[in-house]
Design an enzyme around this catalytic site. Structure first.
Site, PDB file in Angstrom:
ATOM      1  N   SER A  65      12.311  -9.647   6.945  1.00 59.43           N
ATOM      2  CA  SER A  65      11.970 -10.847   7.244  1.00 59.43           C
ATOM      3  C   SER A  65      13.140 -11.929   7.671  1.00 59.43           C
ATOM      4  CB  SER A  65      11.223 -11.493   5.838  1.00 59.43           C
ATOM      5  OG  SER A  65      10.309 -10.859   5.444  1.00 59.43           O
TER       6      SER A  65
HETATM    7  N1  SAH Z   1      10.058  -8.467   1.785  1.00 58.75           N
HETATM    8  C1  SAH Z   1      10.611  -7.649   2.702  1.00 58.75           C
HETATM    9  C2  SAH Z   1       9.852  -8.183   3.942  1.00 58.75           C
HETATM   10  C3  SAH Z   1       9.010  -6.812   4.584  1.00 58.75           C
HETATM   11  S1  SAH Z   1       7.864  -6.882   5.813  1.00 58.75           S
HETATM   12  C4  SAH Z   1      12.050  -7.847   2.932  1.00 58.75           C
HETATM   13  O1  SAH Z   1      12.890  -8.512   2.620  1.00 58.75           O
HETATM   14  O2  SAH Z   1      12.573  -7.006   4.024  1.00 58.75           O
HETATM   15  C5  SAH Z   1       6.591  -6.627   4.842  1.00 58.75           C
HETATM   16  C6  SAH Z   1       6.242  -5.304   4.111  1.00 58.75           C
HETATM   17  O3  SAH Z   1       4.995  -5.246   3.341  1.00 58.75           O
HETATM   18  C7  SAH Z   1       6.288  -3.855   4.887  1.00 58.75           C
HETATM   19  O4  SAH Z   1       7.382  -3.033   4.310  1.00 58.75           O
HETATM   20  C8  SAH Z   1       4.897  -3.223   4.541  1.00 58.75           C
HETATM   21  O5  SAH Z   1       5.091  -1.973   4.622  1.00 58.75           O
HETATM   22  C9  SAH Z   1       4.416  -3.924   3.397  1.00 58.75           C
HETATM   23  N2  SAH Z   1       3.194  -3.704   3.011  1.00 58.75           N
HETATM   24  C10 SAH Z   1       2.223  -3.977   3.669  1.00 58.75           C
HETATM   25  N3  SAH Z   1       0.932  -3.824   3.011  1.00 58.75           N
HETATM   26  C11 SAH Z   1       1.225  -3.660   1.737  1.00 58.75           C
HETATM   27  C12 SAH Z   1       0.445  -3.497   0.553  1.00 58.75           C
HETATM   28  N4  SAH Z   1      -0.867  -3.421   0.725  1.00 58.75           N
HETATM   29  N5  SAH Z   1       1.251  -3.132  -0.565  1.00 58.75           N
HETATM   30  C13 SAH Z   1       2.574  -3.051  -0.513  1.00 58.75           C
HETATM   31  N6  SAH Z   1       3.202  -3.154   0.473  1.00 58.75           N
HETATM   32  C14 SAH Z   1       2.703  -3.495   1.601  1.00 58.75           C
END
Ligand code: SAH
Length: 221
Positions: A65
């Site tokens: 993010s």
């Molecule tokens: N907090 C992260 C942002 C990641 S982007 C950071 O600091 O880098 C969003 C993430 O959510 C992705 O890795 C994706 O695979 C995950 N995601 C999507 N749907 C999900 C679900 N139902 N349960 C858990 N993770 C999920």
């Protein structure tokens, strides 16, 4: 293997100035961002990118993010030291580090197994401790509920009921809700078993929340 010296700390100070200019006011959040070496999540060649206020691909079609987004969500969560927090979407693990620097106890769930393994290994190597779970976080993590705070870092088509259920009384859920292009940041506070107060903030653009209470359910309808 990884190094964090005065040069990187200086780059983080510039990033903090940018976040302040964009309206982040919570000094504890800014201090936490100053502490986390974001460049550890990037290949060496992308050092400059690590401290720009931008999202960046981390493989598997997912992203780390944007720092502003991490700061904004962390600020809305009003994390207090010792609080138990559930994060949905571990991704790179960067947001998790910021929550840990704020003194939280973090449970973080990731849907993509490769990312789950990678972020768990990375944060452990960095000396951070959290509970890493591989699974569908759209239904929360009932085995460790209730949580003081829940943060969703993927765009949801709606607010999953399970997440509200797993919030402690007085707890807050910060979640981006919308379509696949943009999502409005919401903060829901559980005042008591029957009362949820909703506050609405700006629009953001996240990758899709998958799973049973995410887009997999929404597109099956
Ligand atoms: N907090 C992260 C942002 C990641 S982007 C950071 O600091 O880098 C969003 C993430 O959510 C992705 O890795 C994706 O695979 C995950 N995601 C999507 N749907 C999900 C679900 N139902 N349960 C858990 N993770 C999920």
């Amino acid at each position: 293997m990884y190094q964090d010296d005065y040069k990187h700390k200086g780059m983080r100070r510039s990033l903090i100035r940018i976040l302040t200019q964009k309206g982040i006011t919570d000094q504890r959040v800014l201090r936490a961002i100053q502490e986390v070496p974001r460049h550890f999540f990037f290949e060496k060649a992308f050092l400059e990118q690590a401290y720009q206020d931008k999202a960046f691909p981390i493989g598997e079609g997912q992203t780390i993010s944007q720092p502003y987004t991490v700061a904004f969500q962390s600020q809305l969560l009003e994390v207090q030291p010792g609080e138990k927090i559930l994060e949905i979407g571990t991704g790179s693990g960067y947001q998790c580090c910021v929550l840990l620097e704020l003194g939280a106890r973090v449970y973080t769930v990731e849907y993509v197994q490769k990312l789950h393994h990678r972020s768990k290994a990375m944060l452990t190597q960095m000396g951070y401790q959290a509970v890493f779970v591989h699974g569908d976080g759209s239904r929360g993590l009932p085995s460790h509920a209730p949580y003081d705070k829940i943060i969703v870092t993927a765009g949801a088509p709606m607010v999953p009921n399970d997440l509200l259920r797993q919030l402690a009384i007085g707890g807050k859920l910060v979640i981006p809700v919308g379509d696949d292009k943009q999502q409005k940041m919401l903060r829901l506070t559980k005042q008591n078993e029957n009362t949820i107060v909703k506050e609405e903030y700006d629009f953001f653009s996240f990758v899709k929340l998958r799973g049973a209470q995410g887009w997999d359910a929404a597109s099956a309808r």
